[in-house]
Design an enzyme around this catalytic site. Structure first.
Site, PDB file in Angstrom:
ATOM      1  N   ASN A 134       0.882  -1.176   0.000  1.00 37.29           N
ATOM      2  CA  ASN A 134       0.000   0.000   0.000  1.00 37.29           C
ATOM      3  C   ASN A 134       0.917   1.222   0.000  1.00 37.29           C
ATOM      4  O   ASN A 134       1.502   1.551   1.025  1.00 37.29           O
ATOM      5  CB  ASN A 134      -0.895  -0.022   1.243  1.00 37.29           C
ATOM      6  CG  ASN A 134      -1.677   1.275   1.412  1.00 37.29           C
ATOM      7  OD1 ASN A 134      -1.804   2.054   0.470  1.00 37.29           O
ATOM      8  ND2 ASN A 134      -2.197   1.501   2.607  1.00 37.29           N
TER       9      ASN A 134
ATOM     10  N   LYS B  40       0.104   4.271  -0.275  1.00 38.99           N
ATOM     11  CA  LYS B  40      -0.536   5.482   0.261  1.00 38.99           C
ATOM     12  C   LYS B  40      -0.315   6.652  -0.714  1.00 38.99           C
ATOM     13  O   LYS B  40      -0.344   6.431  -1.923  1.00 38.99           O
ATOM     14  CB  LYS B  40       0.003   5.785   1.660  1.00 38.99           C
ATOM     15  CG  LYS B  40      -0.007   4.541   2.550  1.00 38.99           C
ATOM     16  CD  LYS B  40       0.223   4.844   3.984  1.00 38.99           C
ATOM     17  CE  LYS B  40       0.357   3.527   4.733  1.00 38.99           C
ATOM     18  NZ  LYS B  40       0.181   3.665   6.154  1.00 38.99           N
TER      19      LYS B  40
ATOM     20  N   HIS C 192      -9.482   1.289   4.724  1.00 33.80           N
ATOM     21  CA  HIS C 192      -8.202   1.440   5.430  1.00 33.80           C
ATOM     22  C   HIS C 192      -8.408   2.365   6.631  1.00 33.80           C
ATOM     23  O   HIS C 192      -9.191   3.322   6.561  1.00 33.80           O
ATOM     24  CB  HIS C 192      -7.144   2.016   4.478  1.00 33.80           C
ATOM     25  CG  HIS C 192      -5.763   1.964   5.050  1.00 33.80           C
ATOM     26  ND1 HIS C 192      -5.309   2.885   5.958  1.00 33.80           N
ATOM     27  CD2 HIS C 192      -4.746   1.082   4.873  1.00 33.80           C
ATOM     28  CE1 HIS C 192      -4.072   2.572   6.314  1.00 33.80           C
ATOM     29  NE2 HIS C 192      -3.711   1.476   5.667  1.00 33.80           N
TER      30      HIS C 192
ATOM     31  N   GLU D  90      -6.745   4.732   7.769  1.00 37.39           N
ATOM     32  CA  GLU D  90      -6.509   6.162   7.496  1.00 37.39           C
ATOM     33  C   GLU D  90      -7.735   6.791   6.834  1.00 37.39           C
ATOM     34  O   GLU D  90      -8.036   7.962   7.052  1.00 37.39           O
ATOM     35  CB  GLU D  90      -5.241   6.331   6.639  1.00 37.39           C
ATOM     36  CG  GLU D  90      -3.986   6.063   7.469  1.00 37.39           C
ATOM     37  CD  GLU D  90      -2.788   5.585   6.677  1.00 37.39           C
ATOM     38  OE1 GLU D  90      -2.780   5.682   5.440  1.00 37.39           O
ATOM     39  OE2 GLU D  90      -1.836   5.091   7.326  1.00 37.39           O
TER      40      GLU D  90
ATOM     41  N   GLU E  85      -5.551  -5.085  10.472  1.00 39.76           N
ATOM     42  CA  GLU E  85      -4.539  -4.055  10.664  1.00 39.76           C
ATOM     43  C   GLU E  85      -4.787  -3.305  11.974  1.00 39.76           C
ATOM     44  O   GLU E  85      -5.569  -2.331  11.988  1.00 39.76           O
ATOM     45  CB  GLU E  85      -4.591  -3.050   9.512  1.00 39.76           C
ATOM     46  CG  GLU E  85      -4.286  -3.645   8.169  1.00 39.76           C
ATOM     47  CD  GLU E  85      -3.614  -2.629   7.268  1.00 39.76           C
ATOM     48  OE1 GLU E  85      -2.530  -2.925   6.761  1.00 39.76           O
ATOM     49  OE2 GLU E  85      -4.153  -1.523   7.096  1.00 39.76           O
TER      50      GLU E  85
ATOM     51  N   GLY F 267       2.348   2.138  10.611  1.00 44.27           N
ATOM     52  CA  GLY F 267       3.311   3.228  10.444  1.00 44.27           C
ATOM     53  C   GLY F 267       4.022   3.623  11.721  1.00 44.27           C
ATOM     54  O   GLY F 267       4.672   4.670  11.779  1.00 44.27           O
TER      55      GLY F 267
ATOM     56  N   SER G  74       3.274  -2.375  10.231  1.00 45.85           N
ATOM     57  CA  SER G  74       4.732  -2.400  10.384  1.00 45.85           C
ATOM     58  C   SER G  74       5.355  -3.761  10.046  1.00 45.85           C
ATOM     59  O   SER G  74       6.270  -4.222  10.727  1.00 45.85           O
ATOM     60  CB  SER G  74       5.130  -1.956  11.797  1.00 45.85           C
ATOM     61  OG  SER G  74       4.702  -0.621  12.018  1.00 45.85           O
TER      62      SER G  74
END
Ligand code: PEP
Length: 248
Positions: free
Chosen positions: A9, A11, A94, A96, A166, A172, A212
């Site tokens: 991904n 991003k 996701h 985010e 996730e 991250g 991560s």
């Protein structure tokens, strides 16, 4: 036996020329893998990535889509639009997008249905926050998210859906869930799918871990019985690192 699926991904990273160069470098490094390789790239890279990956074992996806087919939704992109240029996959929900763009379990469900209707292969993200993990309700949270996301699908549609577990606190941050905790959460997700659609369907669904993932932890995570590969953010931006994760 389920396959392992490793998806990057990117991003909001990489320009088209960088995407082309990355895929050209990645191709020889992963051409012999038995694992499925996917890169989910920004909209502006999609066409270039799809063209460059043609004839290779690298599949290309988007990172989001709208659930409506068309209409007055300025700035949005539909599943049909993605499919029309040759995208195969799309990430949905996701964290985010949930955090910054008001994505909810309900919009995830609508997007999932729309993606499947367009014959895109969705990667649906679920995961608990740090607060929810500390309260001891991580598995409850991810099973509820999974339940709402998958509500009202046909059996064959569930089989064509990939889930990515996730944990938000691991994305991250450099912090990774232990392989045991990730396995437990993924087992809880699989049990929820079994309750909804039966054991046979559930045991075939690909469920990835994301948060991560790096070369140093990929093998341990991906060797757990219920973890079918990973959704990789930061480490998928570096071609050497990403190829080593794919060839774990
Ligand atoms: C992600 O964005 O889906 C992700 C898992 O990111 P990272 O690997 O950087 O934690």
């Amino acid at each position: 036996m389920r396959r392992k699926v490793i998806a990057g991904n990117w991003k909001m990273n990489k320009l088209p020329n960088e995407a082309i160069e990355f895929i050209q470098k990645l191709e020889p490094l992963v051409k012999d893998t038995k694992n499925e390789v996917i890169l989910c790239v920004p909209y502006t890279d999609l066409f270039y990535a799809i063209m460059t990956a043609q004839g290779t074992n690298i599949k290309i996806g988007a990172q989001n889509m709208h659930y409506e087919e068309k209409g007055a939704f300025t700035g949005e992109v539909s599943g049909e639009m993605l499919k029309s240029i040759g995208a195969e996959y799309v990430i949905i929900g996701h964290s985010e997008r949930r955090m910054y763009f008001a994505e909810t379990d309900e919009t995830v469900n609508k997007k999932l249905k729309s993606a499947l209707k367009c014959k895109l292969k969705p990667i649906v993200c679920v995961g608990e926050s740090l607060n929810e993990r500390e309260k001891g309700i991580a598995n409850e949270v991810v099973t509820k998210q999974t339940h709402i996301a998958l509500e009202g699908l046909k059996d064959s549609e569930v089989s064509n859906t990939i889930i990515a577990y996730e944990p938000i606190w691991a994305i991250g941050t450099g912090k990774t869930a232990t392989s045991e905790d990730a396995e437990k959460a993924i087992k809880a997700i699989r049990d929820e799918i079994a309750k909804m659609y039966g054991q046979k369907i559930s045991s075939g669904v690909i469920i990835q871990y994301g948060g991560s993932v790096k070369v140093s932890n990929a093998k341990e995570l991906f060797n757990m019985p219920n973890i079918d590969g990973g959704l990789v953010g930061g480490a998928s931006l570096d071609v050497e690192e990403f190829s080593k994760i794919i060839n774990y």
